[in-house]
Write an enzyme that holds these catalytic residues in place. Sequence first.
Site, PDB file in Angstrom:
ATOM      1  N   HIS A   5       0.813  -1.211   0.000  1.00 30.84           N
ATOM      2  CA  HIS A   5       0.000   0.000   0.000  1.00 30.84           C
ATOM      3  C   HIS A   5       0.848   1.263   0.000  1.00 30.84           C
ATOM      4  O   HIS A   5       0.345   2.345  -0.300  1.00 30.84           O
ATOM      5  CB  HIS A   5      -0.950   0.006   1.196  1.00 30.84           C
ATOM      6  CG  HIS A   5      -0.276   0.205   2.513  1.00 30.84           C
ATOM      7  ND1 HIS A   5       0.184  -0.827   3.282  1.00 30.84           N
ATOM      8  CD2 HIS A   5       0.026   1.332   3.204  1.00 30.84           C
ATOM      9  CE1 HIS A   5       0.730  -0.359   4.380  1.00 30.84           C
ATOM     10  NE2 HIS A   5       0.655   0.961   4.361  1.00 30.84           N
TER      11      HIS A   5
ATOM     12  N   ASP B  32      -0.057  -7.641   0.672  1.00 38.48           N
ATOM     13  CA  ASP B  32       0.337  -6.248   0.866  1.00 38.48           C
ATOM     14  C   ASP B  32       1.858  -6.100   0.841  1.00 38.48           C
ATOM     15  O   ASP B  32       2.460  -5.459   1.710  1.00 38.48           O
ATOM     16  CB  ASP B  32      -0.222  -5.689   2.171  1.00 38.48           C
ATOM     17  CG  ASP B  32      -0.185  -4.158   2.190  1.00 38.48           C
ATOM     18  OD1 ASP B  32      -0.158  -3.558   1.103  1.00 38.48           O
ATOM     19  OD2 ASP B  32      -0.168  -3.577   3.282  1.00 38.48           O
TER      20      ASP B  32
ATOM     21  N   ASN C 298       6.462   4.920   8.841  1.00 38.29           N
ATOM     22  CA  ASN C 298       7.093   3.656   9.239  1.00 38.29           C
ATOM     23  C   ASN C 298       6.670   2.488   8.351  1.00 38.29           C
ATOM     24  O   ASN C 298       7.371   1.483   8.262  1.00 38.29           O
ATOM     25  CB  ASN C 298       6.734   3.289  10.680  1.00 38.29           C
ATOM     26  CG  ASN C 298       7.717   3.824  11.696  1.00 38.29           C
ATOM     27  OD1 ASN C 298       7.374   4.639  12.533  1.00 38.29           O
ATOM     28  ND2 ASN C 298       8.964   3.377  11.624  1.00 38.29           N
ATOM     29  N   SER C 299       5.511   2.592   7.738  1.00 40.65           N
ATOM     30  CA  SER C 299       4.964   1.464   7.010  1.00 40.65           C
ATOM     31  C   SER C 299       5.895   1.041   5.884  1.00 40.65           C
ATOM     32  O   SER C 299       6.415   1.869   5.137  1.00 40.65           O
ATOM     33  CB  SER C 299       3.600   1.807   6.432  1.00 40.65           C
ATOM     34  OG  SER C 299       2.938   0.644   6.034  1.00 40.65           O
TER      35      SER C 299
ATOM     36  N   LEU D   3      -9.753 -23.775  -0.769  1.00 44.94           N
ATOM     37  CA  LEU D   3     -10.524 -24.889  -0.231  1.00 44.94           C
ATOM     38  C   LEU D   3     -11.922 -24.949  -0.821  1.00 44.94           C
ATOM     39  O   LEU D   3     -12.487 -26.024  -1.015  1.00 44.94           O
ATOM     40  CB  LEU D   3     -10.587 -24.770   1.293  1.00 44.94           C
ATOM     41  CG  LEU D   3     -11.025 -25.992   2.093  1.00 44.94           C
ATOM     42  CD1 LEU D   3     -10.188 -27.211   1.749  1.00 44.94           C
ATOM     43  CD2 LEU D   3     -10.937 -25.692   3.590  1.00 44.94           C
TER      44      LEU D   3
END
Length: 490
Positions: free
Chosen positions: A132, A162, A235-236, A291
């Site tokens: 992101h 992400d 920080n991301s 699944l």
Amino acid sequence: MTAKSAKSRKMILAVGSAVFAVGLGAVGVSFAANEEMPIPKPVLHAPGPKMVPVPDFSPIVEKYGNAIVKIDDSDTKVVGGAQGQNPFPKNSPFYQFFQNFPGVQPPQREKEEALGSGFIISPNGYIVTAGHVVRGMHHIIVTLTNHRAYPAKVVGLSVRYDTALLKIDAHNLPTVELGNANDLKVGQWLLAIGMPFGFYNTVTQGVVSALDRSLPHDDEYIPFIQSDVPINPGNSGGPIFNMSGQVVGINDQIYTNDGGYMGLSFSIPINTAMRAVDAFLAHKKLRFGWLGVDVQEVTPQMAQALHLKEPVGALVANVEPNEAAAKAGLKTGDVIVTYDHKPVYSVGSLPPLVGDTPPGTRVPIGILRNGKPETIDAVIGTMPQKMRHAEMDKVVDIHRLGLRVSSLDAAEKKALGIRHGVLIESVYPGPAAEIGLHEGMAIQEINQQAVDSPQQLESIVKGLPAHQPISVLIRQGHNSLFVVIHLPKE
């Protein structure tokens, strides 16, 4: 994190306090005046070995600090102003349409800087960050700690994980060492290095709060590392280290009321991220296990109705025909409690386990059927292509128009009173801004063609002629209006 926060989510915390009063005397306990209370004699102990050594993070910072980078994209964004007057100039096709409606001041250009962190994994310029952080960036710039800046290109981006892999044209770069997130334990120390608010090489520390944490609504395929490491906007995408100086996760999200750190941080395990990175480097499609069931939470009431001892597991609400679950014999009403010998405590625990399983793998699944335990084997399938791209379909930048649009679900279309359309997320300098389109409007049609998805709009726009009048049907609130736009060459 983006310019504001790491995909910050709002959470309201209610804290109750109670005051207790204890009275000794009239309604309490009384002692005779001549009676002495026995006082236990304290025992003094000699200093012993420290049970928990105080950590010193400086060696990690000294060795790997230069491998952390800043990622940003300075661009001009068109935004609206305050309420109180017609939002468009008199020569705009929207002027008469909004003349009788209170609105905002004319859209204005404003400098907006997206900001994040990343870390170098190879000397020749491969960089890992959160997906992101770079998604939607027009001009990605990577800046090293020596303040040298490089343009970067996206090698690959996984929405479900992400995770993004970037490449810059540089050599002999410092790199980090990758660890194994599966070795983490709750209570262990963690260290984050990143660029919060653009401050280079800011170091924060904390401990692992929880592992395999599932988050509601999205990112269901990521078993997050929860910690109390202070994380802030910028920080991301940066790394989180263990005490061996190894990267064990990518800082990704926070829970917050105001966009700032409040004690809950979530990181993508490096094992999960590297599964995507390895696929990007090998130029292969990232395949997810499948699944073929719809599952729901087992509430206490549901557990009682199903004659279960406790409300745990994932309740099978639907089994898709001809998929892995159906072929293995799973039935509606079964409760999945283990997957490949790993416990499934809640419905959120299952998707990361299934998605991370290589298709074709035979996996034992523990279930409760009519309250009785059973084990069945399932050969895991491959997530359908339409499911893999579902999240990618939500937001698209259409550079020829100069705007970013997202899909509208059925409820949103119903609220707007339309059958088809896409939502304008943001507007940049270009044709859309010139005619007054802005964030919050919906595009229903372009060139007399109905628009049902961002990808369809992008495809239509690519085929339209340049410098000719093109009709666009716009929805603002519960009012629609045709406007004319002129497109540049591709």
